[in-house]
Each structure stands twice: as structure tokens, then as C-alpha cells.
Design a protein around this motif. Sequence first.
Motif, PDB file in Angstrom:
ATOM      1  N   LYS A 188     -45.533  80.678  54.508  1.00  0.00           N
ATOM      2  CA  LYS A 188     -44.143  81.110  54.382  1.00  0.00           C
ATOM      3  C   LYS A 188     -43.985  81.922  53.105  1.00  0.00           C
ATOM      4  CE  LYS A 188     -41.009  77.924  55.134  1.00  0.00           C
ATOM      5  NZ  LYS A 188     -40.031  76.805  54.880  1.00  0.00           N
ATOM      6  N   ALA A 189     -43.200  83.010  53.177  1.00  0.00           N
ATOM      7  CA  ALA A 189     -42.950  83.823  51.985  1.00  0.00           C
ATOM      8  C   ALA A 189     -42.275  82.981  50.906  1.00  0.00           C
ATOM      9  CB  ALA A 189     -42.076  85.018  52.335  1.00  0.00           C
ATOM     10  N   LEU A 190     -42.619  83.273  49.649  1.00  0.00           N
ATOM     11  CA  LEU A 190     -42.039  82.512  48.540  1.00  0.00           C
ATOM     12  C   LEU A 190     -40.520  82.509  48.586  1.00  0.00           C
ATOM     13  CD1 LEU A 190     -44.405  83.608  45.636  1.00  0.00           C
ATOM     14  CD2 LEU A 190     -44.034  81.248  46.397  1.00  0.00           C
ATOM     15  N   ILE A 191     -39.921  83.667  48.886  1.00  0.00           N
ATOM     16  CA  ILE A 191     -38.463  83.713  48.890  1.00  0.00           C
ATOM     17  C   ILE A 191     -37.879  82.846  50.005  1.00  0.00           C
ATOM     18  CG2 ILE A 191     -38.198  85.777  50.356  1.00  0.00           C
ATOM     19  CD1 ILE A 191     -35.880  86.552  48.381  1.00  0.00           C
ATOM     20  N   ASP A 192     -38.607  82.681  51.096  1.00  0.00           N
ATOM     21  CA  ASP A 192     -38.109  81.824  52.176  1.00  0.00           C
ATOM     22  C   ASP A 192     -38.187  80.357  51.796  1.00  0.00           C
ATOM     23  OD1 ASP A 192     -37.296  83.809  53.990  1.00  0.00           O
ATOM     24  OD2 ASP A 192     -39.359  84.106  54.654  1.00  0.00           O
ATOM     25  N   HIS A 193     -39.198  79.990  51.018  1.00  0.00           N
ATOM     26  CA  HIS A 193     -39.212  78.622  50.474  1.00  0.00           C
ATOM     27  C   HIS A 193     -37.942  78.387  49.657  1.00  0.00           C
ATOM     28  CE1 HIS A 193     -43.252  77.193  51.551  1.00  0.00           C
ATOM     29  NE2 HIS A 193     -43.726  78.398  51.247  1.00  0.00           N
ATOM     30  N   ALA A 194     -37.595  79.353  48.784  1.00  0.00           N
ATOM     31  CA  ALA A 194     -36.407  79.199  47.933  1.00  0.00           C
ATOM     32  C   ALA A 194     -35.127  79.191  48.760  1.00  0.00           C
ATOM     33  CB  ALA A 194     -36.369  80.325  46.895  1.00  0.00           C
ATOM     34  N   LEU A 195     -35.002  80.110  49.709  1.00  0.00           N
ATOM     35  CA  LEU A 195     -33.777  80.187  50.504  1.00  0.00           C
ATOM     36  C   LEU A 195     -33.617  78.972  51.421  1.00  0.00           C
ATOM     37  CD1 LEU A 195     -33.841  83.985  51.365  1.00  0.00           C
ATOM     38  CD2 LEU A 195     -32.170  82.822  49.906  1.00  0.00           C
ATOM     39  N   ASP A 219     -39.699  82.819  43.160  1.00  0.00           N
ATOM     40  CA  ASP A 219     -40.994  82.158  43.317  1.00  0.00           C
ATOM     41  C   ASP A 219     -40.930  80.694  42.880  1.00  0.00           C
ATOM     42  OD1 ASP A 219     -40.659  82.609  40.625  1.00  0.00           O
ATOM     43  OD2 ASP A 219     -42.635  83.506  40.296  1.00  0.00           O
ATOM     44  N   SER A 220     -39.715  80.119  42.820  1.00  0.00           N
ATOM     45  CA  SER A 220     -39.584  78.689  42.512  1.00  0.00           C
ATOM     46  C   SER A 220     -40.199  77.897  43.653  1.00  0.00           C
ATOM     47  CB  SER A 220     -38.111  78.314  42.356  1.00  0.00           C
ATOM     48  OG  SER A 220     -37.512  79.055  41.340  1.00  0.00           O
ATOM     49  N   PHE A 221     -41.187  77.091  43.347  1.00  0.00           N
ATOM     50  CA  PHE A 221     -41.940  76.424  44.411  1.00  0.00           C
ATOM     51  C   PHE A 221     -42.372  75.058  43.914  1.00  0.00           C
ATOM     52  CE2 PHE A 221     -45.903  75.777  46.912  1.00  0.00           C
ATOM     53  CZ  PHE A 221     -45.356  75.862  48.185  1.00  0.00           C
ATOM     54  N   TRP A 222     -42.008  74.030  44.647  1.00  0.00           N
ATOM     55  CA  TRP A 222     -42.386  72.683  44.236  1.00  0.00           C
ATOM     56  C   TRP A 222     -42.508  71.774  45.453  1.00  0.00           C
ATOM     57  CZ3 TRP A 222     -37.425  74.627  43.306  1.00  0.00           C
ATOM     58  CH2 TRP A 222     -36.377  73.982  43.964  1.00  0.00           C
ATOM     59  N   TYR A 271     -39.292  75.176  32.266  1.00  0.00           N
ATOM     60  CA  TYR A 271     -38.222  75.585  33.180  1.00  0.00           C
ATOM     61  C   TYR A 271     -38.816  75.819  34.563  1.00  0.00           C
ATOM     62  CZ  TYR A 271     -34.566  78.597  35.191  1.00  0.00           C
ATOM     63  OH  TYR A 271     -33.611  79.169  36.011  1.00  0.00           O
ATOM     64  N   ALA A 272     -38.247  75.160  35.576  1.00  0.00           N
ATOM     65  CA  ALA A 272     -38.793  75.215  36.934  1.00  0.00           C
ATOM     66  C   ALA A 272     -38.145  76.291  37.799  1.00  0.00           C
ATOM     67  CB  ALA A 272     -38.655  73.845  37.611  1.00  0.00           C
ATOM     68  N   GLY A 273     -37.317  77.152  37.199  1.00  0.00           N
ATOM     69  CA  GLY A 273     -36.828  78.311  37.934  1.00  0.00           C
ATOM     70  C   GLY A 273     -35.585  78.103  38.762  1.00  0.00           C
ATOM     71  N   VAL A 274     -34.841  77.007  38.525  1.00  0.00           N
ATOM     72  CA  VAL A 274     -33.566  76.772  39.212  1.00  0.00           C
ATOM     73  C   VAL A 274     -32.565  76.300  38.169  1.00  0.00           C
ATOM     74  CG1 VAL A 274     -32.375  75.579  41.091  1.00  0.00           C
ATOM     75  CG2 VAL A 274     -34.811  76.080  41.298  1.00  0.00           C
ATOM     76  N   GLN A 310     -43.482  67.674  42.190  1.00  0.00           N
ATOM     77  CA  GLN A 310     -44.436  68.442  41.384  1.00  0.00           C
ATOM     78  C   GLN A 310     -44.136  69.926  41.505  1.00  0.00           C
ATOM     79  OE1 GLN A 310     -48.634  68.373  42.505  1.00  0.00           O
ATOM     80  NE2 GLN A 310     -49.258  68.710  40.384  1.00  0.00           N
ATOM     81  N   TRP A 311     -44.038  70.572  40.343  1.00  0.00           N
ATOM     82  CA  TRP A 311     -43.826  72.014  40.305  1.00  0.00           C
ATOM     83  C   TRP A 311     -45.160  72.719  40.427  1.00  0.00           C
ATOM     84  CZ3 TRP A 311     -44.015  75.806  35.923  1.00  0.00           C
ATOM     85  CH2 TRP A 311     -43.371  77.006  36.251  1.00  0.00           C
TER      86      TRP A 311
END
Length: 252
Positions: A45-52, A121-124, A186-189, A228-229
Motif C-alpha cells: 500500500k502507498a505510504l499516503i494511503d496508510h496515513a489516509l 510517510d507516517s507509518f507505525w 516526533y512520529a509525524g502526527v 512501534q514507529w
Amino acid sequence: MAAMEDAPQSPKRITRAFVLAAGLGKRMRPITATVPKPLVEVAGKALIDHALDRAAEGGIETAVVNVHWLADLMEGHLSHRVGGPAIVISDERAALLETGGGIRKALHHLGSEPFVVFNSDSFWLEGPRPNLPRLIEAWNPQTMDILLLVAPTATSLGYEGAGDFDMDADGRLAWRGEREVAPFIYAGVAILKPELFEDTPEGSFSLTLLFDRAAKRGRLHGLRLDGQWLHVGTPEAIEAAEARVRQSAQVP
């Protein structure tokens, strides 16, 4: 009729988000020479789709996404997304405005209430409780100007830096000192108030400016990530992140 004060309080709701997706992704080259970093796939899955998808699961109804590098590819991908949140494009083709400037340009889409900011690209890996609802639940505008999701530096996969913040017992964050190692990254959110942008410069600037101001006022707070980040910053980090995802799926 029951007295107003006896009525149950409604749960906190934040329904708008800004997703930072305009960067050049230089550390991810050569992949990002032809694919914008938010469209790099991790675990299918695209990184942005993980975030969305995380945004939608957390109750976000509208997400503003800024585009600059390979913007046509970004817009094409987002136009084919199925399910929430509703997407609004903030076009930065003319000039890359960095994290703060990009949000400032799009404030009219975000309204007057606090909103969530995602790095694309926030992914955890989630813990027992999803982290975005935890962040929204922890938000307190009376004591906070900014609330960051932070991850332990020592257990974050793919991160080799010295960390960003120390955090006190009340959740207040302070930047690490020079030549020190800090326990949190910082985990990006984040959750921010739109009024923080009122006296910011026009054009390009970093969100770090607002983080600095809030920290000096004692109003920069953090919430420790439950899970986990995974820092997906380089091509090599993709394989490590996917291996960790597979490993987590095998744990009963």
C-alpha cells in the motif's frame, strides 16, 4: 428535563486533517526520481494511503493534501481512492512552501477548529488502541497549543538519530540539548490550532517555528505512541519495515 450539566459530554471530535505530501523525497532516491515519496509502497500500500486510512479510522472526514513534486501522479492516485476521507488538493506546483508554509496556504480549507497534521510517510504498527483516537482524546486546548504523537527513540525501527524531545510527567515536551540523546522522536502526527499561523511569515517556513514557540510557552505536549514507529526514510528502510509488518502479522 434533565439539567444541562447532567447531560453526558460528547466525545471530542476533530474532523479535518492536513497531509504533508509535497516534499522532494531526496533520501528515498533513486525511487523518488520517478515516484513521489507518498506513493512509495510499503506492505502492498502507498505510504499516503496508510496515513489516509488511519485518518479515516480516526474520524477525519476531510483531508487537505498538498502537492508539488510529481504533482500529476499524486493527484491521479488520490482521485482513484475509495472510501474516506474526502480529499482536497492544495496545489504548490509554483513553489514548495515547506511544512509550515504549506499549511498556512491551505488554512481556508481547514476552518477555525484544531486539525490534525500528518506526514504522508507516517507509518507505525498499532498497539492495543489505535493512536489517532488516543491523540484526539488527549487533546486539551486549555493547556495545549500543539500535541505531538511521539515514539520512543530506542525502539523505533529504521531511526538512528539522537531523538527530538524530553517529556515531563505532565506530557510537556522540551527539545533535546545539543550533544544529548532524547528519549522521544516526533512520529509525524500532530494536532494544531489554526490561530498559531496568524503571525507566521508568508511563503516557505517550517513547522519547527511553531513547535519552538509552543515549547517556550510550555504548551507543546506529547503523547507516547502505543505500538512501534517505523521510519521509512530510505530505500533500504522499506524492506526492513515490510519484514516487521510480516512479523507482527504472525504474532497471535
